[in-house]
Design a protein around this motif. Structure first.
Motif, mmCIF file in Angstrom:
data_model
loop_
_atom_site.group_PDB
_atom_site.id
_atom_site.type_symbol
_atom_site.label_atom_id
_atom_site.label_comp_id
_atom_site.label_asym_id
_atom_site.label_seq_id
_atom_site.Cartn_x
_atom_site.Cartn_y
_atom_site.Cartn_z
ATOM 1 N N UNK A 29 -6.475 -31.719 -22.518
ATOM 2 C CA UNK A 29 -6.530 -32.333 -21.181
ATOM 3 C C UNK A 29 -6.483 -31.260 -20.121
ATOM 4 N N UNK A 30 -7.182 -31.527 -18.996
ATOM 5 C CA UNK A 30 -7.095 -30.610 -17.863
ATOM 6 C C UNK A 30 -5.853 -31.004 -17.065
ATOM 7 N N UNK A 31 -5.039 -30.006 -16.726
ATOM 8 C CA UNK A 31 -3.841 -30.286 -15.918
ATOM 9 C C UNK A 31 -4.326 -30.585 -14.494
ATOM 10 N N UNK A 32 -4.059 -31.810 -13.970
ATOM 11 C CA UNK A 32 -4.613 -32.202 -12.666
ATOM 12 C C UNK A 32 -4.309 -31.184 -11.568
ATOM 13 N N UNK A 33 -5.351 -30.904 -10.772
ATOM 14 C CA UNK A 33 -5.187 -29.999 -9.627
ATOM 15 C C UNK A 33 -5.088 -28.534 -9.989
ATOM 16 N N UNK A 34 -5.300 -28.183 -11.257
ATOM 17 C CA UNK A 34 -5.217 -26.766 -11.663
ATOM 18 C C UNK A 34 -6.475 -26.396 -12.452
ATOM 19 N N UNK A 35 -6.564 -25.133 -12.817
ATOM 20 C CA UNK A 35 -7.666 -24.722 -13.706
ATOM 21 C C UNK A 35 -7.077 -24.406 -15.089
ATOM 22 N N UNK A 36 -6.146 -25.260 -15.508
ATOM 23 C CA UNK A 36 -5.495 -25.078 -16.809
ATOM 24 C C UNK A 36 -5.823 -26.247 -17.733
ATOM 25 N N UNK A 37 -5.847 -25.952 -19.038
ATOM 26 C CA UNK A 37 -5.959 -27.051 -19.987
ATOM 27 C C UNK A 37 -4.743 -27.035 -20.910
ATOM 28 N N UNK A 38 -4.411 -28.232 -21.378
ATOM 29 C CA UNK A 38 -3.210 -28.382 -22.206
ATOM 30 C C UNK A 38 -3.628 -28.994 -23.547
ATOM 31 N N UNK A 39 -3.146 -28.421 -24.626
ATOM 32 C CA UNK A 39 -3.460 -28.967 -25.951
ATOM 33 C C UNK A 39 -2.310 -29.856 -26.402
ATOM 34 N N UNK A 40 -2.646 -31.034 -26.944
ATOM 35 C CA UNK A 40 -1.597 -31.912 -27.491
ATOM 36 C C UNK A 40 -1.343 -31.523 -28.940
ATOM 37 N N UNK A 41 -0.484 -30.569 -29.141
ATOM 38 C CA UNK A 41 -0.238 -30.117 -30.518
ATOM 39 C C UNK A 41 1.243 -30.224 -30.849
ATOM 40 N N UNK A 42 1.811 -31.363 -30.613
ATOM 41 C CA UNK A 42 3.251 -31.471 -30.822
ATOM 42 C C UNK A 42 3.946 -30.735 -29.708
ATOM 43 N N UNK A 43 4.175 -29.418 -29.903
ATOM 44 C CA UNK A 43 4.692 -28.645 -28.766
ATOM 45 C C UNK A 43 3.488 -28.353 -27.873
ATOM 46 N N UNK A 44 3.698 -28.409 -26.555
ATOM 47 C CA UNK A 44 2.559 -28.345 -25.639
ATOM 48 C C UNK A 44 2.144 -26.913 -25.355
ATOM 49 N N UNK A 45 0.849 -26.659 -25.435
ATOM 50 C CA UNK A 45 0.296 -25.342 -25.139
ATOM 51 C C UNK A 45 -0.587 -25.449 -23.919
ATOM 52 N N UNK A 46 -0.430 -24.519 -22.983
ATOM 53 C CA UNK A 46 -1.251 -24.534 -21.779
ATOM 54 C C UNK A 46 -2.014 -23.223 -21.658
ATOM 55 N N UNK A 47 -3.279 -23.308 -21.278
ATOM 56 C CA UNK A 47 -4.119 -22.120 -21.122
ATOM 57 C C UNK A 47 -4.770 -22.140 -19.745
ATOM 58 N N UNK A 48 -4.890 -20.953 -19.130
ATOM 59 C CA UNK A 48 -5.455 -20.860 -17.775
ATOM 60 C C UNK A 48 -6.855 -20.265 -17.808
ATOM 61 N N UNK A 49 -7.719 -20.779 -16.975
ATOM 62 C CA UNK A 49 -9.095 -20.278 -16.840
ATOM 63 C C UNK A 49 -9.401 -20.128 -15.352
ATOM 64 N N UNK A 50 -10.604 -19.637 -15.067
ATOM 65 C CA UNK A 50 -10.991 -19.583 -13.650
ATOM 66 C C UNK A 50 -11.354 -20.979 -13.146
ATOM 67 N N UNK A 51 -11.957 -21.778 -14.023
ATOM 68 C CA UNK A 51 -12.291 -23.161 -13.677
ATOM 69 C C UNK A 51 -12.004 -24.025 -14.905
ATOM 70 N N UNK A 52 -11.572 -25.255 -14.680
ATOM 71 C CA UNK A 52 -11.407 -26.204 -15.799
ATOM 72 C C UNK A 52 -11.997 -27.538 -15.371
ATOM 73 N N UNK A 53 -12.886 -28.063 -16.197
ATOM 74 C CA UNK A 53 -13.549 -29.332 -15.879
ATOM 75 C C UNK A 53 -13.211 -30.358 -16.952
ATOM 76 N N UNK A 54 -12.763 -31.518 -16.530
ATOM 77 C CA UNK A 54 -12.391 -32.577 -17.472
ATOM 78 C C UNK A 54 -13.574 -33.483 -17.766
ATOM 79 N N UNK A 55 -13.359 -34.515 -18.604
ATOM 80 C CA UNK A 55 -14.441 -35.408 -18.996
ATOM 81 C C UNK A 55 -15.081 -36.143 -17.824
ATOM 82 N N UNK A 56 -14.327 -36.284 -16.722
ATOM 83 C CA UNK A 56 -14.874 -37.017 -15.564
ATOM 84 C C UNK A 56 -15.729 -36.110 -14.677
#
Ligand SMILES: Nc1ncnc2c1ncn2[C@@H]1O[C@H](COP(=O)(O)OP(=O)(O)OP(=O)(O)O)[C@@H](O)[C@H]1O
Length: 309
Positions: A29-56
Protein backbone atom coordinates in the motif's frame (compact mmCIF):
# COMPACT_ATOMS: atom_id res chain seq x y z
CA UNK A 1 17.30 19.37 -14.48
CA UNK A 2 16.19 17.43 -11.39
CA UNK A 3 18.41 17.72 -8.29
CA UNK A 4 19.41 14.06 -8.43
CA UNK A 5 20.37 12.17 -11.54
CA UNK A 6 18.33 9.03 -10.74
CA UNK A 7 14.71 9.24 -9.60
CA UNK A 8 12.78 6.13 -8.66
CA UNK A 9 9.00 5.93 -8.92
CA UNK A 10 7.04 2.91 -7.68
CA UNK A 11 3.58 2.08 -9.03
CA UNK A 12 1.19 -0.39 -7.42
CA UNK A 13 -1.33 -1.58 -9.98
CA UNK A 14 -4.88 -2.62 -9.03
CA UNK A 15 -5.69 -6.30 -8.68
CA UNK A 16 -6.80 -7.81 -12.00
CA UNK A 17 -10.21 -9.48 -12.22
CA UNK A 18 -8.66 -12.94 -12.42
CA UNK A 19 -6.51 -12.21 -9.36
CA UNK A 20 -9.60 -11.19 -7.36
CA UNK A 21 -11.37 -14.29 -8.63
CA UNK A 22 -8.46 -16.41 -7.39
CA UNK A 23 -8.63 -14.80 -3.96
CA UNK A 24 -5.43 -12.75 -4.22
CA UNK A 25 -5.23 -9.75 -1.93
CA UNK A 26 -3.36 -6.46 -1.93
CA UNK A 27 -0.14 -6.68 0.09
CA UNK A 28 1.54 -3.37 -0.85
CA UNK A 29 0.00 0.00 0.00
CA UNK A 30 1.07 3.58 -0.61
CA UNK A 31 1.23 5.53 2.64
CA UNK A 32 -1.28 8.39 2.03
CA UNK A 33 0.31 11.78 1.37
CA UNK A 34 3.84 10.36 1.13
CA UNK A 35 6.07 8.72 -1.46
CA UNK A 36 6.41 5.60 0.68
CA UNK A 37 5.01 2.12 0.28
CA UNK A 38 4.26 -0.31 3.07
CA UNK A 39 4.34 -4.10 2.80
CA UNK A 40 1.83 -6.15 4.81
CA UNK A 41 4.22 -8.81 6.02
CA UNK A 42 3.15 -9.37 9.57
CA UNK A 43 5.64 -6.85 10.88
CA UNK A 44 5.25 -3.71 8.78
CA UNK A 45 7.98 -2.67 6.35
CA UNK A 46 8.08 0.79 4.81
CA UNK A 47 10.16 1.88 1.82
CA UNK A 48 10.72 5.40 0.46
CA UNK A 49 10.91 6.44 -3.19
CA UNK A 50 10.91 9.71 -5.08
CA UNK A 51 7.33 9.05 -6.17
CA UNK A 52 4.77 6.41 -5.14
CA UNK A 53 1.58 5.78 -7.10
CA UNK A 54 -1.25 3.63 -5.78
CA UNK A 55 -3.88 1.63 -7.69
CA UNK A 56 -6.10 4.72 -7.98
CA UNK A 57 -3.38 6.76 -9.76
CA UNK A 58 -4.07 7.43 -13.41
CA UNK A 59 -1.62 7.23 -16.28
CA UNK A 60 -1.77 11.03 -16.36
CA UNK A 61 -0.73 11.26 -12.68
CA UNK A 62 2.31 9.06 -13.33
CA UNK A 63 3.28 11.02 -16.45
CA UNK A 64 2.73 14.51 -15.02
CA UNK A 65 4.72 13.91 -11.87
CA UNK A 66 7.54 11.62 -12.87
CA UNK A 67 8.15 11.99 -16.62
CA UNK A 68 6.85 15.35 -17.86
CA UNK A 69 9.60 17.33 -15.99
CA UNK A 70 12.24 15.27 -17.81
CA UNK A 71 11.15 16.76 -21.14
CA UNK A 72 12.35 20.17 -19.95
CA UNK A 73 15.75 18.62 -19.19
CA UNK A 74 15.80 17.00 -22.63
CA UNK A 75 15.09 20.33 -24.31
CA UNK A 76 17.90 21.91 -22.28
CA UNK A 77 20.30 19.37 -23.81
CA UNK A 78 20.43 16.65 -21.15
CA UNK A 79 20.22 12.97 -22.03
CA UNK A 80 17.33 11.23 -20.30
CA UNK A 81 16.41 7.56 -19.82
CA UNK A 82 13.17 6.16 -18.41
CA UNK A 83 13.29 2.48 -17.44
CA UNK A 84 10.18 0.47 -16.61
CA UNK A 85 11.32 -2.33 -14.35
CA UNK A 86 9.36 -4.95 -12.42
CA UNK A 87 8.15 -8.49 -12.11
CA UNK A 88 6.29 -9.95 -15.06
CA UNK A 89 2.68 -8.72 -15.09
CA UNK A 90 3.39 -5.76 -12.80
CA UNK A 91 2.30 -3.18 -15.42
CA UNK A 92 5.44 -1.98 -17.22
CA UNK A 93 4.03 -2.20 -20.74
CA UNK A 94 0.69 -0.79 -19.59
CA UNK A 95 2.47 2.20 -18.06
CA UNK A 96 4.65 2.84 -21.10
CA UNK A 97 2.32 1.92 -23.95
CA UNK A 98 -1.12 2.33 -22.35
CA UNK A 99 -4.26 0.25 -22.01
CA UNK A 100 -7.25 -0.30 -24.29
CA UNK A 101 -9.23 2.81 -23.23
CA UNK A 102 -8.56 6.34 -24.47
CA UNK A 103 -7.91 7.61 -20.93
CA UNK A 104 -5.29 4.89 -20.43
CA UNK A 105 -2.82 6.46 -22.88
CA UNK A 106 0.72 5.44 -21.92
CA UNK A 107 3.83 7.46 -21.19
CA UNK A 108 5.13 7.12 -24.76
CA UNK A 109 1.98 8.72 -26.22
CA UNK A 110 2.12 11.57 -23.70
CA UNK A 111 5.83 12.13 -24.39
CA UNK A 112 5.28 12.12 -28.16
CA UNK A 113 2.48 14.70 -28.04
CA UNK A 114 4.08 17.00 -25.46
CA UNK A 115 7.54 16.91 -26.98
CA UNK A 116 6.43 18.09 -30.42
CA UNK A 117 4.16 20.73 -28.81
CA UNK A 118 7.01 22.04 -26.66
CA UNK A 119 9.38 22.19 -29.63
CA UNK A 120 6.85 23.87 -31.92
CA UNK A 121 5.88 26.43 -29.30
CA UNK A 122 9.39 27.21 -28.06
CA UNK A 123 10.52 30.74 -28.87
CA UNK A 124 14.23 29.86 -28.68
CA UNK A 125 14.18 26.84 -31.02
CA UNK A 126 14.78 28.04 -34.60
CA UNK A 127 14.29 24.53 -35.95
CA UNK A 128 14.84 20.93 -34.96
CA UNK A 129 15.15 17.39 -36.26
CA UNK A 130 14.06 14.25 -34.48
CA UNK A 131 14.95 10.67 -35.35
CA UNK A 132 13.88 7.47 -33.66
CA UNK A 133 15.23 3.97 -33.33
CA UNK A 134 13.45 0.98 -31.83
CA UNK A 135 15.55 -2.00 -30.83
CA UNK A 136 14.76 -5.28 -29.18
CA UNK A 137 17.18 -7.33 -27.12
CA UNK A 138 15.93 -10.89 -27.04
CA UNK A 139 18.01 -13.79 -25.68
CA UNK A 140 21.12 -11.55 -25.99
CA UNK A 141 20.32 -10.96 -29.68
CA UNK A 142 19.67 -7.44 -30.86
CA UNK A 143 17.08 -6.74 -33.58
CA UNK A 144 15.98 -3.61 -35.36
CA UNK A 145 12.19 -3.32 -35.06
CA UNK A 146 11.93 -0.46 -37.56
CA UNK A 147 13.61 -2.24 -40.43
CA UNK A 148 11.40 -5.05 -41.68
CA UNK A 149 13.79 -6.56 -44.28
CA UNK A 150 16.54 -6.95 -41.70
CA UNK A 151 14.52 -7.26 -38.49
CA UNK A 152 15.15 -11.01 -38.43
CA UNK A 153 18.91 -10.40 -38.65
CA UNK A 154 20.96 -9.92 -35.54
CA UNK A 155 22.69 -6.60 -34.93
CA UNK A 156 26.06 -6.39 -33.22
CA UNK A 157 26.87 -4.02 -30.40
CA UNK A 158 30.12 -2.11 -30.81
CA UNK A 159 31.75 0.83 -29.07
CA UNK A 160 33.74 3.56 -30.83
CA UNK A 161 36.87 5.26 -29.49
CA UNK A 162 34.71 7.84 -27.68
CA UNK A 163 32.82 5.03 -25.94
CA UNK A 164 29.65 5.69 -27.95
CA UNK A 165 27.67 2.52 -28.46
CA UNK A 166 26.54 1.65 -31.96
CA UNK A 167 24.36 -1.20 -33.14
CA UNK A 168 25.71 -2.49 -36.42
CA UNK A 169 24.57 -4.88 -39.11
CA UNK A 170 27.16 -7.49 -40.09
CA UNK A 171 30.64 -7.88 -38.68
CA UNK A 172 34.18 -7.08 -39.83
CA UNK A 173 34.38 -6.06 -43.48
CA UNK A 174 30.69 -6.77 -43.90
CA UNK A 175 29.83 -4.29 -41.21
CA UNK A 176 27.81 -1.86 -43.34
CA UNK A 177 25.54 0.44 -41.40
CA UNK A 178 24.20 1.13 -37.95
CA UNK A 179 20.66 0.39 -36.86
CA UNK A 180 17.93 2.37 -38.53
CA UNK A 181 17.15 5.90 -37.35
CA UNK A 182 13.83 7.00 -38.80
CA UNK A 183 13.23 10.75 -39.08
CA UNK A 184 9.94 11.76 -37.43
CA UNK A 185 8.14 15.08 -37.75
CA UNK A 186 5.02 14.56 -35.64
CA UNK A 187 3.64 12.58 -32.72
CA UNK A 188 1.40 10.64 -35.13
CA UNK A 189 4.37 9.58 -37.24
CA UNK A 190 6.34 8.53 -34.17
CA UNK A 191 3.46 6.45 -32.80
CA UNK A 192 2.68 4.75 -36.09
CA UNK A 193 6.37 3.73 -36.46
CA UNK A 194 6.14 2.37 -32.95
CA UNK A 195 3.04 0.31 -33.78
CA UNK A 196 4.92 -1.13 -36.73
CA UNK A 197 7.82 -2.12 -34.47
CA UNK A 198 5.60 -3.50 -31.70
CA UNK A 199 4.13 -6.05 -34.07
CA UNK A 200 7.59 -7.61 -34.44
CA UNK A 201 8.26 -7.86 -30.70
CA UNK A 202 8.65 -11.21 -28.90
CA UNK A 203 5.72 -11.71 -26.49
CA UNK A 204 3.72 -14.25 -24.47
CA UNK A 205 3.98 -16.72 -21.66
CA UNK A 206 2.01 -18.14 -18.76
CA UNK A 207 2.03 -15.67 -15.87
CA UNK A 208 0.85 -12.75 -18.01
CA UNK A 209 -1.31 -13.23 -21.14
CA UNK A 210 0.63 -10.67 -23.18
CA UNK A 211 4.09 -10.85 -21.67
CA UNK A 212 7.07 -9.05 -23.22
CA UNK A 213 9.88 -11.55 -23.53
CA UNK A 214 12.49 -9.01 -24.59
CA UNK A 215 13.94 -5.69 -23.52
CA UNK A 216 12.71 -2.96 -25.85
CA UNK A 217 14.49 0.34 -26.29
CA UNK A 218 12.86 3.32 -27.98
CA UNK A 219 15.37 6.12 -28.54
CA UNK A 220 14.57 9.64 -29.71
CA UNK A 221 17.53 11.60 -31.08
CA UNK A 222 16.80 15.31 -30.89
CA UNK A 223 18.84 18.05 -32.52
CA UNK A 224 17.71 21.62 -31.89
CA UNK A 225 19.07 24.77 -33.50
CA UNK A 226 18.87 27.57 -30.99
CA UNK A 227 19.34 31.20 -31.97
CA UNK A 228 20.19 33.77 -29.34
CA UNK A 229 18.10 36.87 -30.23
CA UNK A 230 20.68 39.26 -28.71
CA UNK A 231 23.98 37.89 -30.04
CA UNK A 232 22.66 35.97 -33.08
CA UNK A 233 24.91 33.15 -31.90
CA UNK A 234 23.56 29.86 -33.21
CA UNK A 235 23.87 26.78 -31.06
CA UNK A 236 23.20 23.20 -32.00
CA UNK A 237 21.91 21.26 -29.01
CA UNK A 238 21.73 17.46 -29.21
CA UNK A 239 20.09 15.23 -26.66
CA UNK A 240 18.69 11.74 -26.41
CA UNK A 241 15.60 10.35 -24.74
CA UNK A 242 15.37 6.61 -24.14
CA UNK A 243 12.17 4.87 -23.05
CA UNK A 244 12.95 1.33 -22.06
CA UNK A 245 10.39 -1.43 -21.52
CA UNK A 246 12.38 -4.11 -19.72
CA UNK A 247 11.27 -7.72 -19.90
CA UNK A 248 9.69 -8.85 -16.63
CA UNK A 249 11.85 -10.45 -14.00
CA UNK A 250 10.43 -13.79 -12.91
CA UNK A 251 11.01 -16.82 -10.75
CA UNK A 252 11.24 -20.10 -12.63
CA UNK A 253 9.29 -21.93 -9.89
CA UNK A 254 6.35 -19.50 -10.26
CA UNK A 255 6.15 -19.44 -14.07
CA UNK A 256 6.59 -23.19 -14.46
CA UNK A 257 8.79 -22.47 -17.49
CA UNK A 258 10.89 -25.24 -18.97
CA UNK A 259 13.01 -25.64 -22.13
CA UNK A 260 13.27 -22.56 -24.38
CA UNK A 261 11.03 -20.47 -22.07
CA UNK A 262 13.31 -21.21 -19.13
CA UNK A 263 16.31 -20.19 -21.26
CA UNK A 264 14.50 -16.93 -22.12
CA UNK A 265 13.95 -16.27 -18.41
CA UNK A 266 17.60 -16.89 -17.65
CA UNK A 267 18.67 -14.32 -20.28
CA UNK A 268 16.08 -11.82 -19.03
CA UNK A 269 17.14 -12.18 -15.41
CA UNK A 270 20.87 -12.01 -16.15
CA UNK A 271 20.41 -8.80 -18.20
CA UNK A 272 18.36 -7.25 -15.39
CA UNK A 273 20.94 -8.28 -12.80
CA UNK A 274 23.73 -6.63 -14.81
CA UNK A 275 21.63 -3.47 -15.23
CA UNK A 276 20.93 -3.36 -11.49
CA UNK A 277 24.65 -3.77 -10.78
CA UNK A 278 25.56 -0.96 -13.16
CA UNK A 279 23.06 1.43 -11.59
CA UNK A 280 24.31 0.48 -8.11
CA UNK A 281 27.96 0.95 -9.21
CA UNK A 282 27.20 4.33 -10.76
CA UNK A 283 25.53 5.41 -7.53
CA UNK A 284 28.64 4.53 -5.49
CA UNK A 285 31.03 5.47 -8.33
CA UNK A 286 32.29 1.90 -8.69
CA UNK A 287 33.28 0.08 -11.87
CA UNK A 288 30.20 -0.94 -13.81
CA UNK A 289 29.62 -4.50 -14.97
CA UNK A 290 28.96 -4.59 -18.71
CA UNK A 291 26.35 -6.58 -20.63
CA UNK A 292 24.41 -6.11 -23.88
CA UNK A 293 21.52 -4.44 -22.05
CA UNK A 294 23.79 -2.01 -20.22
CA UNK A 295 25.66 -1.03 -23.42
CA UNK A 296 22.37 -0.32 -25.16
CA UNK A 297 20.97 1.88 -22.44
CA UNK A 298 24.20 3.81 -21.91
CA UNK A 299 24.04 7.49 -22.87
CA UNK A 300 26.65 8.61 -25.41
CA UNK A 301 29.62 10.77 -24.56
CA UNK A 302 28.97 13.11 -27.49
CA UNK A 303 29.00 16.75 -26.46
CA UNK A 304 25.46 17.75 -25.55
CA UNK A 305 25.88 21.23 -26.90
CA UNK A 306 27.85 22.48 -29.89
CA UNK A 307 28.31 26.16 -30.56
CA UNK A 308 28.44 27.46 -34.11
CA UNK A 309 29.96 30.93 -34.34
N1 LIG B 1 -2.35 0.59 -13.50
C1 LIG B 1 -3.07 -0.38 -14.08
N2 LIG B 1 -4.42 -0.30 -14.13
C2 LIG B 1 -5.16 -1.27 -14.71
N3 LIG B 1 -4.64 -2.38 -15.27
C3 LIG B 1 -3.30 -2.53 -15.27
C4 LIG B 1 -2.45 -1.54 -14.68
N4 LIG B 1 -1.18 -1.96 -14.81
C5 LIG B 1 -1.24 -3.12 -15.46
N5 LIG B 1 -2.50 -3.47 -15.74
C6 LIG B 1 -2.93 -4.71 -16.42
O1 LIG B 1 -2.13 -5.76 -15.86
C7 LIG B 1 -1.77 -6.71 -16.86
C8 LIG B 1 -0.25 -6.86 -16.91
O2 LIG B 1 0.31 -5.62 -17.30
P1 LIG B 1 1.55 -5.51 -18.31
O3 LIG B 1 1.38 -6.44 -19.48
O4 LIG B 1 1.75 -4.09 -18.59
O5 LIG B 1 2.71 -6.09 -17.39
P2 LIG B 1 4.28 -6.13 -17.68
O6 LIG B 1 4.94 -5.69 -16.43
O7 LIG B 1 4.62 -5.38 -18.93
O8 LIG B 1 4.49 -7.68 -17.89
P3 LIG B 1 5.66 -8.45 -18.70
O9 LIG B 1 6.95 -8.13 -18.07
O10 LIG B 1 5.29 -9.89 -18.52
O11 LIG B 1 5.54 -7.99 -20.12
C9 LIG B 1 -2.36 -6.19 -18.16
O12 LIG B 1 -3.60 -6.86 -18.36
C10 LIG B 1 -2.62 -4.72 -17.90
O13 LIG B 1 -3.69 -4.22 -18.67
Amino acid sequence: MPDVCVNVAVRVRPLLRKEMFNGHRVCVRVVPGTSQVMLDLGKKNTFSYHYAFGPESSQEDVYDQSVRPLLDSLLQGYNVTVFCYGQTGSGKTYTLEGGSQAEEEGLINCVAHDLFCLLDESSEVADYTMKMSYLELYMEELRDLLDLPTSHKVLHIREDERKNTASLRGVGLECCSRSHREPVTSAGELLSNLDFGKALRHTTHRMNDQSSRSHCILTLYLQQRIQDPKTSLRTVRTSILRLVDLAGSERADKTGNTGPRLKESMHINSGLLALGNVIRCLAIRGIPVEASLTFLTETPSLPDCLEIP
